[in-house]
Design a protein around this motif. Structure first.
Motif, PDB file in Angstrom:
ATOM      1  N   MET A   1       0.837  -1.188   0.000  1.00  0.00           N
ATOM      2  CA  MET A   1       0.000   0.000   0.000  1.00  0.00           C
ATOM      3  C   MET A   1       0.881   1.250   0.000  1.00  0.00           C
ATOM      4  O   MET A   1       1.742   1.403   0.852  1.00  0.00           O
ATOM      5  CB  MET A   1      -0.897  -0.032   1.255  1.00  0.00           C
ATOM      6  CG  MET A   1      -2.228   0.603   1.056  1.00  0.00           C
ATOM      7  SD  MET A   1      -3.209   0.469   2.562  1.00  0.00           S
ATOM      8  CE  MET A   1      -4.811   0.525   1.839  1.00  0.00           C
ATOM      9  N   THR A   2       0.643   2.112  -0.932  1.00  0.00           N
ATOM     10  CA  THR A   2       1.447   3.329  -1.013  1.00  0.00           C
ATOM     11  C   THR A   2       0.898   4.389  -0.066  1.00  0.00           C
ATOM     12  O   THR A   2      -0.180   4.245   0.498  1.00  0.00           O
ATOM     13  CB  THR A   2       1.433   3.888  -2.458  1.00  0.00           C
ATOM     14  OG1 THR A   2       0.118   4.325  -2.756  1.00  0.00           O
ATOM     15  CG2 THR A   2       1.884   2.853  -3.474  1.00  0.00           C
ATOM     16  N   GLN A   3       1.668   5.436   0.078  1.00  0.00           N
ATOM     17  CA  GLN A   3       1.240   6.551   0.936  1.00  0.00           C
ATOM     18  C   GLN A   3      -0.085   7.133   0.449  1.00  0.00           C
ATOM     19  O   GLN A   3      -0.947   7.461   1.247  1.00  0.00           O
ATOM     20  CB  GLN A   3       2.311   7.656   0.926  1.00  0.00           C
ATOM     21  CG  GLN A   3       3.575   7.301   1.690  1.00  0.00           C
ATOM     22  CD  GLN A   3       3.313   7.221   3.186  1.00  0.00           C
ATOM     23  OE1 GLN A   3       3.134   6.147   3.728  1.00  0.00           O
ATOM     24  NE2 GLN A   3       3.296   8.373   3.830  1.00  0.00           N
ATOM     25  N   GLU A   4      -0.219   7.270  -0.878  1.00  0.00           N
ATOM     26  CA  GLU A   4      -1.443   7.823  -1.465  1.00  0.00           C
ATOM     27  C   GLU A   4      -2.654   6.964  -1.098  1.00  0.00           C
ATOM     28  O   GLU A   4      -3.697   7.479  -0.715  1.00  0.00           O
ATOM     29  CB  GLU A   4      -1.319   7.898  -2.990  1.00  0.00           C
ATOM     30  CG  GLU A   4      -0.367   8.960  -3.480  1.00  0.00           C
ATOM     31  CD  GLU A   4      -0.973  10.352  -3.385  1.00  0.00           C
ATOM     32  OE1 GLU A   4      -2.191  10.492  -3.576  1.00  0.00           O
ATOM     33  OE2 GLU A   4      -0.208  11.290  -3.099  1.00  0.00           O
ATOM     34  N   GLU A   5      -2.494   5.649  -1.220  1.00  0.00           N
ATOM     35  CA  GLU A   5      -3.596   4.739  -0.906  1.00  0.00           C
ATOM     36  C   GLU A   5      -3.946   4.802   0.572  1.00  0.00           C
ATOM     37  O   GLU A   5      -5.119   4.762   0.938  1.00  0.00           O
ATOM     38  CB  GLU A   5      -3.231   3.309  -1.311  1.00  0.00           C
ATOM     39  CG  GLU A   5      -3.150   3.118  -2.810  1.00  0.00           C
ATOM     40  CD  GLU A   5      -2.589   1.763  -3.191  1.00  0.00           C
ATOM     41  OE1 GLU A   5      -1.779   1.206  -2.422  1.00  0.00           O
ATOM     42  OE2 GLU A   5      -2.952   1.260  -4.263  1.00  0.00           O
ATOM     43  N   LYS A   6      -2.927   4.885   1.421  1.00  0.00           N
ATOM     44  CA  LYS A   6      -3.171   4.991   2.859  1.00  0.00           C
ATOM     45  C   LYS A   6      -3.928   6.280   3.187  1.00  0.00           C
ATOM     46  O   LYS A   6      -4.881   6.271   3.968  1.00  0.00           O
ATOM     47  CB  LYS A   6      -1.849   4.956   3.634  1.00  0.00           C
ATOM     48  CG  LYS A   6      -1.186   3.603   3.662  1.00  0.00           C
ATOM     49  CD  LYS A   6       0.120   3.655   4.426  1.00  0.00           C
ATOM     50  CE  LYS A   6       0.836   2.327   4.398  1.00  0.00           C
ATOM     51  NZ  LYS A   6       2.130   2.373   5.073  1.00  0.00           N
ATOM     52  N   LEU A   7      -3.491   7.386   2.576  1.00  0.00           N
ATOM     53  CA  LEU A   7      -4.177   8.667   2.796  1.00  0.00           C
ATOM     54  C   LEU A   7      -5.617   8.607   2.309  1.00  0.00           C
ATOM     55  O   LEU A   7      -6.529   9.103   2.991  1.00  0.00           O
ATOM     56  CB  LEU A   7      -3.434   9.802   2.092  1.00  0.00           C
ATOM     57  CG  LEU A   7      -2.169  10.315   2.788  1.00  0.00           C
ATOM     58  CD1 LEU A   7      -1.468  11.328   1.901  1.00  0.00           C
ATOM     59  CD2 LEU A   7      -2.505  10.931   4.128  1.00  0.00           C
ATOM     60  N   ASP A   8      -5.828   8.013   1.144  1.00  0.00           N
ATOM     61  CA  ASP A   8      -7.182   7.879   0.620  1.00  0.00           C
ATOM     62  C   ASP A   8      -8.059   7.055   1.568  1.00  0.00           C
ATOM     63  O   ASP A   8      -9.218   7.405   1.817  1.00  0.00           O
ATOM     64  CB  ASP A   8      -7.168   7.240  -0.767  1.00  0.00           C
ATOM     65  CG  ASP A   8      -6.627   8.185  -1.841  1.00  0.00           C
ATOM     66  OD1 ASP A   8      -6.564   9.409  -1.575  1.00  0.00           O
ATOM     67  OD2 ASP A   8      -6.262   7.698  -2.930  1.00  0.00           O
ATOM     68  N   ALA A   9      -7.507   5.981   2.098  1.00  0.00           N
ATOM     69  CA  ALA A   9      -8.259   5.134   3.023  1.00  0.00           C
ATOM     70  C   ALA A   9      -8.601   5.904   4.299  1.00  0.00           C
ATOM     71  O   ALA A   9      -9.725   5.825   4.813  1.00  0.00           O
ATOM     72  CB  ALA A   9      -7.461   3.876   3.356  1.00  0.00           C
ATOM     73  N   ILE A  10      -7.645   6.658   4.806  1.00  0.00           N
ATOM     74  CA  ILE A  10      -7.878   7.450   6.022  1.00  0.00           C
ATOM     75  C   ILE A  10      -8.921   8.524   5.765  1.00  0.00           C
ATOM     76  O   ILE A  10      -9.831   8.732   6.578  1.00  0.00           O
ATOM     77  CB  ILE A  10      -6.550   8.061   6.532  1.00  0.00           C
ATOM     78  CG1 ILE A  10      -5.644   6.962   7.082  1.00  0.00           C
ATOM     79  CG2 ILE A  10      -6.820   9.113   7.591  1.00  0.00           C
ATOM     80  CD1 ILE A  10      -4.255   7.429   7.426  1.00  0.00           C
ATOM     81  N   LEU A  11      -8.824   9.205   4.628  1.00  0.00           N
ATOM     82  CA  LEU A  11      -9.803  10.241   4.293  1.00  0.00           C
ATOM     83  C   LEU A  11     -11.202   9.646   4.147  1.00  0.00           C
ATOM     84  O   LEU A  11     -12.188  10.254   4.574  1.00  0.00           O
ATOM     85  CB  LEU A  11      -9.396  10.972   3.012  1.00  0.00           C
ATOM     86  CG  LEU A  11      -8.192  11.912   3.140  1.00  0.00           C
ATOM     87  CD1 LEU A  11      -7.800  12.465   1.775  1.00  0.00           C
ATOM     88  CD2 LEU A  11      -8.492  13.058   4.095  1.00  0.00           C
ATOM     89  N   GLU A  12     -11.293   8.477   3.570  1.00  0.00           N
ATOM     90  CA  GLU A  12     -12.592   7.802   3.425  1.00  0.00           C
ATOM     91  C   GLU A  12     -13.163   7.446   4.802  1.00  0.00           C
ATOM     92  O   GLU A  12     -14.351   7.635   5.057  1.00  0.00           O
ATOM     93  CB  GLU A  12     -12.421   6.530   2.579  1.00  0.00           C
ATOM     94  CG  GLU A  12     -13.713   5.885   2.168  1.00  0.00           C
ATOM     95  CD  GLU A  12     -14.537   6.733   1.219  1.00  0.00           C
ATOM     96  OE1 GLU A  12     -15.777   6.636   1.277  1.00  0.00           O
ATOM     97  OE2 GLU A  12     -13.966   7.513   0.426  1.00  0.00           O
ATOM     98  N   THR A  13     -12.300   6.971   5.696  1.00  0.00           N
ATOM     99  CA  THR A  13     -12.728   6.646   7.057  1.00  0.00           C
ATOM    100  C   THR A  13     -13.226   7.896   7.781  1.00  0.00           C
ATOM    101  O   THR A  13     -14.267   7.873   8.447  1.00  0.00           O
ATOM    102  CB  THR A  13     -11.566   6.007   7.851  1.00  0.00           C
ATOM    103  OG1 THR A  13     -11.109   4.853   7.148  1.00  0.00           O
ATOM    104  CG2 THR A  13     -12.000   5.614   9.244  1.00  0.00           C
ATOM    105  N   VAL A  14     -12.498   8.991   7.634  1.00  0.00           N
ATOM    106  CA  VAL A  14     -12.892  10.253   8.274  1.00  0.00           C
ATOM    107  C   VAL A  14     -14.239  10.719   7.719  1.00  0.00           C
ATOM    108  O   VAL A  14     -15.109  11.162   8.473  1.00  0.00           O
ATOM    109  CB  VAL A  14     -11.801  11.328   8.079  1.00  0.00           C
ATOM    110  CG1 VAL A  14     -12.306  12.702   8.471  1.00  0.00           C
ATOM    111  CG2 VAL A  14     -10.552  10.972   8.886  1.00  0.00           C
TER     112      VAL A  14
END
Length: 54
Positions: A1-14
């Motif tokens: 998982m790249t940084q971009e994917e991790k950020l996207d996942a976190i933003l979706e969770t938020v």
């Protein structure tokens, strides 16, 4: 998982959490309005009842 994917996942969770909090706020507002209505109704009913002297 790249940084971009991790950020996207976190933003979706938020985003999901914000939506859930908004829904809870609506439910709380409804409950408070209902309780206020019940209280007002109880006060009105109490005022209408005959008060017998002690």
């Amino acid at each position: 998982m790249t940084q971009e994917e991790k950020l996207d996942a976190i933003l979706e969770t938020v985003k999901d959490m914000k939506a859930q909090l908004d829904k809870q706020d609506e439910q709380i507002e409804y409950v408070v309005a209902r309780l206020n209505h019940m209280r007002d109704k109880a006060h009105a009913q109490r005022e209408q009842q005959t008060a017998w002297p002690k």
